[in-house]
Design a protein around this motif. Structure first.
Motif, short mmCIF file in Angstrom:
data_model
loop_
_atom_site.label_atom_id
_atom_site.label_comp_id
_atom_site.label_asym_id
_atom_site.label_seq_id
_atom_site.Cartn_x
_atom_site.Cartn_y
_atom_site.Cartn_z
N PRO A 29 44.22 87.24 97.16
CA PRO A 29 44.44 87.81 98.49
C PRO A 29 43.15 88.15 99.24
O PRO A 29 43.11 88.05 100.47
N ASP A 30 42.10 88.56 98.53
CA ASP A 30 40.84 88.89 99.21
C ASP A 30 40.28 87.70 99.98
O ASP A 30 39.60 87.87 100.99
N GLU A 31 40.58 86.49 99.52
CA GLU A 31 40.10 85.28 100.20
C GLU A 31 41.12 84.75 101.19
O GLU A 31 40.79 84.42 102.32
N THR A 32 42.37 84.65 100.77
CA THR A 32 43.39 84.03 101.63
C THR A 32 43.69 84.85 102.87
O THR A 32 44.13 84.31 103.88
N SER A 33 43.44 86.16 102.82
CA SER A 33 43.69 86.99 104.00
C SER A 33 42.77 86.62 105.16
O SER A 33 43.07 86.93 106.32
N GLY A 34 41.67 85.96 104.86
CA GLY A 34 40.74 85.56 105.91
C GLY A 34 40.96 84.16 106.44
O GLY A 34 40.23 83.71 107.34
N PHE A 35 41.95 83.45 105.92
CA PHE A 35 42.21 82.10 106.39
C PHE A 35 42.81 82.13 107.80
O PHE A 35 43.67 82.95 108.11
N GLY A 36 42.40 81.19 108.62
CA GLY A 36 42.93 81.08 109.98
C GLY A 36 43.68 79.79 110.17
O GLY A 36 44.05 79.11 109.20
N PRO A 37 43.92 79.39 111.42
CA PRO A 37 44.69 78.16 111.71
C PRO A 37 43.84 76.90 111.74
O PRO A 37 44.36 75.81 111.95
N TYR A 63 42.63 73.07 104.64
CA TYR A 63 42.18 72.35 103.45
C TYR A 63 42.09 73.29 102.25
O TYR A 63 42.43 72.92 101.12
N GLN A 64 41.64 74.52 102.49
CA GLN A 64 41.52 75.47 101.38
C GLN A 64 42.89 75.91 100.88
O GLN A 64 43.11 76.03 99.67
N ARG A 65 43.81 76.16 101.79
CA ARG A 65 45.16 76.60 101.38
C ARG A 65 45.90 75.53 100.61
O ARG A 65 46.63 75.82 99.67
N GLN A 89 40.27 61.64 102.60
CA GLN A 89 38.99 61.27 103.18
C GLN A 89 38.59 62.09 104.39
O GLN A 89 37.41 62.36 104.61
N GLN A 90 39.57 62.50 105.20
CA GLN A 90 39.20 63.22 106.42
C GLN A 90 38.55 64.57 106.12
O GLN A 90 37.87 65.13 106.99
N ALA A 91 38.73 65.09 104.92
CA ALA A 91 38.04 66.33 104.56
C ALA A 91 36.54 66.13 104.41
O ALA A 91 35.78 67.10 104.51
N PHE A 92 36.11 64.89 104.20
CA PHE A 92 34.72 64.63 103.84
C PHE A 92 33.98 63.69 104.79
O PHE A 92 32.77 63.57 104.70
N THR A 93 34.68 62.98 105.67
CA THR A 93 34.07 61.86 106.39
C THR A 93 33.90 62.08 107.89
O THR A 93 33.52 61.17 108.59
N TYR A 94 34.19 63.27 108.39
CA TYR A 94 33.96 63.53 109.80
C TYR A 94 32.48 63.34 110.15
O TYR A 94 31.60 63.66 109.37
N PHE A 133 30.85 59.98 102.30
CA PHE A 133 31.25 61.39 102.31
C PHE A 133 30.08 62.23 102.83
O PHE A 133 29.03 62.31 102.19
N ARG A 134 30.27 62.88 103.98
CA ARG A 134 29.20 63.58 104.67
C ARG A 134 29.27 65.10 104.50
O ARG A 134 28.30 65.79 104.77
N GLN A 135 30.42 65.65 104.16
CA GLN A 135 30.59 67.09 104.25
C GLN A 135 31.61 67.61 103.26
O GLN A 135 32.29 66.83 102.59
N LEU A 136 31.69 68.91 103.16
CA LEU A 136 32.75 69.61 102.44
C LEU A 136 33.25 70.75 103.31
O LEU A 136 32.44 71.44 103.92
N PRO A 137 34.54 70.97 103.38
CA PRO A 137 35.03 72.15 104.11
C PRO A 137 34.56 73.46 103.50
O PRO A 137 34.29 74.42 104.20
N GLU A 138 34.48 73.50 102.16
CA GLU A 138 34.02 74.70 101.46
C GLU A 138 33.68 74.33 100.02
O GLU A 138 34.11 73.30 99.52
N LEU A 139 32.87 75.15 99.41
CA LEU A 139 32.54 74.97 98.00
C LEU A 139 33.49 75.82 97.17
O LEU A 139 33.65 77.02 97.43
#
Length: 273
Positions: A148-156, A162-164, A170-175, A196-202
């Motif tokens: 909950p300490d992390e998921t309470s900060g998730f937005g739209p 991606y985290q939820r 591929q779209q998570a990494f190739t923008y 693969f250029r990116q990550l939404p989060e580690l």
């Protein structure tokens, strides 16, 4: 919300190949039989009872294309989508999983395996994750405990989505960022789908396949992370020693994650919406 675990793998390996269902069932049974599926099917209709490896294996290689009627004659034409197997377990340890297949028309599209489970501290989640990365020949893999300490900060935004739901596809990494500063996903036939250029989060545990070569400093990462494992196909590491560290002290975990990101990745590697 109760804490939950997500394992998600993105791969260019064919997860609809002969024997994959049996291999997946066997792997889960070796690590933690309480995670084995009990019901399975497609498109949310989990009508097949699964009590053995044979039951689960029989669901693979079936023609599960989605068709749409075209023209006056009602001729069936494929939409270019094969539906992957979905499964669930309703008794402890409750979990659900799914396979996402590539489009039929494009060979450079990725597939995915996602497992969403309730949290149990005594499960060897890291070994399950490591074995799944090897089994799927993953281009990227993630394992994380969401509390909950992390998921309470998730937005739209998409990053939170991606985290939820698990970082996969591929779209998570190739923008990419166009000259106007707008994030653009490549189309289904674009050769950059494999860049693969990116990550939404580690996440707590991460597998970086060869698709990420050149996007991070492995030597610097090794000085910051633990539980490392290397093969010619990728690099696995964790932020802290134990997955449960996230729930025990989320602030410390978050600070440690930020330090790893700053040390091992260029500033442009992590993009937000």
């Amino acid at each position: 919300m109760k804490p939950y675990v997500i394992l998600a793998l993105t791969t260019f390996h064919d997860l609809n190949s002969d024997g994959f269902g049996a291999d997946l069932y066997s792997l889960i049974s070796q690590i933690e039989p309480r995670l084995l599926p009990q019901r399975a099917g497609w498109l949310g209709t989990l009508s097949a009872s699964v009590t053995s490896i044979e039951d689960f294996a029989a669901l693979w290689r079936n023609d599960r294309q989605i068709y749409t009627s075209q023209g006056r004659c009602g001729k069936r034409e494929s939409t270019g989508i094969n539906m992957g197997v979905e499964w669930t377990r309703r008794s402890a340890i409750k979990n659900k999983g799914k396979i996402i297949h590539r489009g039929i028309k494009f060979s450079n599209q990725a597939e995915a395996l996602v497992l969403h489970s309730e949290w149990r501290a005594r499960v060897d989640w890291l070994e399950l994750f490591r074995r799944l990365c090897l089994l799927t020949k993953a281009a990227h893999g993630m394992l994380h405990l969401y509390c909950p300490d992390e998921t309470s900060g998730f937005g739209p935004d998409k990053r939170s989505l991606y985290q939820r739901e698990g970082i996969h596809g591929q779209q998570a990494f190739t923008y990419s960022i166009d000259p106007y500063g707008i994030r653009r996903p490549p189309g289904p036939g674009d050769p950059n789908l494999k860049t693969f250029r990116q990550l939404p989060e580690l996440t707590w545990a991460t597998w970086l396949g060869s698709n990420f070569d050149g996007q991070y400093d492995r030597r610097s990462l090794k000085d910051m992370v633990v539980n490392t494992a290397e093969t010619q196909d990728g690099f696995l590491f964790t932020i802290t020693d134990q997955l449960g560290d996230i729930m025990d002290d989320f602030v410390s975990f978050r600070n440690r994650r930020d330090a790893v990101k700053a040390s091992g990745f260029p500033e442009t590697f992590f993009q937000t919406d």
